[in-house]
Design a protein around this motif. Structure first.
Motif, mmCIF file in Angstrom:
data_model
loop_
_atom_site.group_PDB
_atom_site.id
_atom_site.type_symbol
_atom_site.label_atom_id
_atom_site.label_comp_id
_atom_site.label_asym_id
_atom_site.label_seq_id
_atom_site.Cartn_x
_atom_site.Cartn_y
_atom_site.Cartn_z
ATOM 1 N N UNK A 137 48.890 40.512 27.723
ATOM 2 C CA UNK A 137 47.724 40.851 26.909
ATOM 3 C C UNK A 137 46.508 41.124 27.786
ATOM 4 N N UNK A 138 45.568 41.903 27.244
ATOM 5 C CA UNK A 138 44.356 42.226 27.983
ATOM 6 C C UNK A 138 43.374 41.065 27.859
ATOM 7 N N UNK A 139 42.971 40.511 28.973
ATOM 8 C CA UNK A 139 42.005 39.419 28.979
ATOM 9 C C UNK A 139 40.985 39.660 30.077
ATOM 10 N N UNK A 140 39.851 39.017 29.961
ATOM 11 C CA UNK A 140 38.844 39.135 30.988
ATOM 12 C C UNK A 140 38.083 40.446 30.933
ATOM 13 N N UNK A 141 37.203 40.625 31.884
ATOM 14 C CA UNK A 141 36.357 41.805 31.942
ATOM 15 C C UNK A 141 37.052 42.911 32.718
ATOM 16 N N UNK A 142 37.037 44.146 32.201
ATOM 17 C CA UNK A 142 37.630 45.253 32.951
ATOM 18 C C UNK A 142 37.003 45.401 34.327
ATOM 19 N N UNK A 143 37.816 45.776 35.283
ATOM 20 C CA UNK A 143 37.334 45.918 36.660
ATOM 21 C C UNK A 143 36.207 46.923 36.753
ATOM 22 N N UNK A 144 36.313 48.029 36.032
ATOM 23 C CA UNK A 144 35.276 49.047 36.110
ATOM 24 C C UNK A 144 33.953 48.527 35.573
ATOM 25 N N UNK A 145 34.006 47.639 34.575
ATOM 26 C CA UNK A 145 32.773 47.052 34.056
ATOM 27 C C UNK A 145 32.119 46.160 35.104
ATOM 28 N N UNK A 146 32.946 45.398 35.829
ATOM 29 C CA UNK A 146 32.396 44.585 36.904
ATOM 30 C C UNK A 146 31.726 45.439 37.966
ATOM 31 N N UNK A 147 32.349 46.556 38.304
ATOM 32 C CA UNK A 147 31.779 47.493 39.271
ATOM 33 C C UNK A 147 30.451 48.037 38.760
ATOM 34 N N UNK A 148 30.407 48.467 37.493
ATOM 35 C CA UNK A 148 29.186 49.020 36.908
ATOM 36 C C UNK A 148 28.062 47.991 36.899
#
Length: 217
Positions: A137-148
């Motif tokens: 399942x999808x959990x946590x913050x997307x990597x691209x969001x962390x980068x942004x």
């Protein structure tokens, strides 16, 4: 599509490795395995990568691969994490560069560093952040969001510009949109299709203009 967890690239990189290297020789071996994986991904795509291919390309035994990675997904996650770590390091360096007098020029140089990675780094186009991997399942913050978020915070701090939630959301849209445009630019043109690359710059200016003043050319 599900998103890969990655609060920051640097943290996630070690999270999927079976044995964190503590000696120079172990670190070099891990680097060689990830370099090998990157070249395989560049040549045939990440979907077809196997741990046996990584071992063969690195000139290592399959046991060496499994010493660090439990499976092929861990290899891909670690490669994506390394790409993300390198990307954020380069981006933050550009933002901090005193030669860049305003946010627009600094961000333009961040885009240039991303274009160079697309052109020159094996595997980068396929595994920039890791979000491409469909893990459930999808959990946590997307990597691209962390980068942004990290780019946004750095720009706001360096140039004393609007750091509101609305501006942050707009900047997240900039990162997602320009990433898609860059991916399209390099999909069939190793040098990058300038039409799509220039569209990324225009998108950043248009989306951020309600919040950040775009300097005159």
């Amino acid at each position: 599509m599900a998103q890969t967890q990655m609060e920051t690239p640097r943290l996630e990189g070690s999270a999927v490795i079976r044995n964190e290297p503590v000696q120079a020789r172990s670190a070099a071996r891990l680097t060689a395995l990830l370099d090998a994986a990157a070249h395989v991904v560049h040549e045939i795509g990440y979907e077809r990568l196997t741990t046996a291919m990584v071992a063969d390309r690195a000139g290592a035994s399959i046991g060496t691969v499994y010493r660090y990675f439990p499976d092929r997904i861990a290899v891909l996650q670690s490669l994506a994490a390394r790409n993300g770590e390198r990307t954020i390091d380069r981006a933050l360096a550009e933002i901090a560069n005193p030669a860049h007098p305003n946010w627009f020029i600094a961000l333009g140089n961040v885009f240039d560093s991303l274009k160079a990675a697309f052109r020159d780094e094996p595997g980068f186009a396929s595994l920039r952040y890791g979000d491409v991997l469909d893990l459930r399942p999808a959990t946590g913050r997307p990597a691209m969001q962390g980068f942004a978020d990290r780019l946004f915070d750095a720009l706001v701090t360096r140039f004393d510009i609007d750091g509101s939630d609305a501006a942050r959301s707009a900047f997240s849209a900039v990162v997602v949109t320009t990433d898609a445009l860059m991916a399209r630019a390099f999909a069939q043109n190793p040098a990058g299709d300038e039409t799509f690359l220039l569209a990324g710059v225009a998108t950043a200016s248009a989306l951020m203009s309600p919040y950040w003043e775009t300097p005159a050319a």
